[in-house]
Write an enzyme that holds these catalytic residues in place. Structure first.
Site, PDB file in Angstrom:
ATOM      1  N   ASP A   6       0.823  -1.213   0.000  1.00  0.00           N
ATOM      2  CA  ASP A   6       0.000   0.000   0.000  1.00  0.00           C
ATOM      3  C   ASP A   6       0.861   1.268   0.000  1.00  0.00           C
ATOM      4  O   ASP A   6       0.599   2.213   0.748  1.00  0.00           O
ATOM      5  CB  ASP A   6      -0.942   0.015   1.215  1.00  0.00           C
ATOM      6  N   ASP A  59      -0.349  -4.317  -3.823  1.00  0.00           N
ATOM      7  CA  ASP A  59      -1.345  -3.237  -3.920  1.00  0.00           C
ATOM      8  C   ASP A  59      -0.693  -1.873  -3.733  1.00  0.00           C
ATOM      9  O   ASP A  59      -1.239  -0.993  -3.057  1.00  0.00           O
ATOM     10  CB  ASP A  59      -2.440  -3.430  -2.861  1.00  0.00           C
TER      11      ASP A  59
END
Length: 352
Positions: free
Chosen positions: A185, A206
């Site tokens: 992230d 991600d």
């Protein structure tokens, strides 16, 4: 990945068609045609502003003039927060290789970011934002100390967690020649129209996620999945969270390069109408043959807008891609051009 609903309530932008309706101010330049009203300098040897946050705090609330914060070379260990009532800020470093802002908070998406920006009208140039938690080079150094130098065998899966380098909420936010370093992230592209030009973005899982309406132009996207994941596991570059067919969100990658270690998917669905486009991008062999993953939205594949148009390189072979990847030609790409997708009102030409 955590929804972080509390932070999403802080600042909401209403989406209309392909643009965002924003109540944000129009930033003014300085006197006599200057692009900025005044400049604040951050210098670790200064008697006034030794930290970037100190400079941000000195800007008055509800400011409507472009104010530049010039950051001298150095590594600044701090968490930055630009509140929603401080628009019209231009953060300027002296190059992403010499001006770095770093921190190592982790566990939660809504608190861990090294850099958080909430207002409309933001420009950032020549700065690297880093979350040092679980960075690939740190993990590799630890293994060398332990006598294990077999690349690609790091058992980081259990320890890996959300550790953001940046999260961007405000509409009309632009980043030039910046760096974003993390593992999971890395960059939370939350919402609003954003433009990234000549940036370097690194991570494993991600590491570009959210529901921004964003163009990434001439950026280097580098996956470290092969260094930080258990051997054989693939990473994910994007996790895009578009919620409906009328939602303007989506990530468009124009030109640039996807590189890395190991294998990575171009994206997985973080929302039922997830949208990611790669256009004329150089894709290395790091791209996993299927390309895309439905994640928790299996059965919704027809709603996704995942496409690769005129991409090149060994990773651009689409013969083994998922069957539900969309097919566009160059003429259909106009809807994802910078001018149409994020700049219909010309805000990019009004930046300092």
């Amino acid at each position: 990945m955590q929804p972080a609903l509390k932070s999403l309530l802080i600042y909401t932008i209403l989406a209309i068609s392909f643009g965002f309706a924003s109540a944000g101010v129009d930033c003014k330049g300085g006197e006599k045609g200057s692009n900025v009203a005044y400049t604040i300098t951050v210098d670790q040897s200064s008697n006034q502003h030794r930290t970037v946050q100190s400079a941000i705090n000195s800007i008055p609330a509800d400011n409507n003039q472009w104010i530049k914060i010039h950051i001298k070379p150095g590594t600044y260990t701090e968490q930055l927060h630009i509140p929603v009532d401080k628009p019209c800020i231009f953060l300027e470093g002296e190059g992403r290789s010499v001006t770095k802002i770093t921190y190592n908070d982790h566990q939660r998406t809504d608190t861990s970011a090294t850099f958080s920006s909430f207002p409309d009208n933001l420009v950032v140039k020549g700065i690297t934002f880093e979350n040092s938690y679980n960075l690939a080079e740190e993990l590799q150094e630890a293994l060398v100390v332990e006598g294990n130098t077999d690349s690609g065998t790091l058992q980081a899966g259990e320890d890996m967690t959300q550790a953001l380098a940046a999260r961007i909420y405000g509409d009309k936010s632009a980043f030039y020649e910046c760096g974003f370093l993390g593992v999971q992230d890395t960059l939370w592209d939350v919402q609003g129209r954003h433009f990234f030009k000549n940036c370097y973005i690194e991570g494993a899982v991600d590491f570009i996620f959210g529901n921004g309406q964003s163009v990434y132009e001439d950026c280097l996207i580098h996956s470290t999945a092969g260094s930080v994941l258990t051997r054989g596991l693939a990473g994910f570059i994007t996790a895009q969270k578009r919620q409906s067919a009328n939602d303007p969100g989506g990530f468009v990658f124009r030109r640039g390069v996807v590189s890395g270690i190991g294998q990575t998917y171009l994206g997985r669905a973080y929302g039922p109408y997830s949208r990611v486009i790669f256009y004329e991008t150089q894709l290395s062999s790091v791209v996993s043959p299927p390309g895309w993953d439905a994640w928790n939205f299996q059965g919704k594949e027809a709603n996704f807008v995942y496409a690769e148009i005129n991409c090149k390189g060994p990773g651009s072979d689409q013969s083994n891609r998922v069957s539900w990847e969309k097919k566009f030609d160059s003429r259909q790409m106009y809807q994802f051009s910078t001018s149409f997708f994020i700049n219909q009102d010309g805000w990019l030409s009004n930046l300092p």
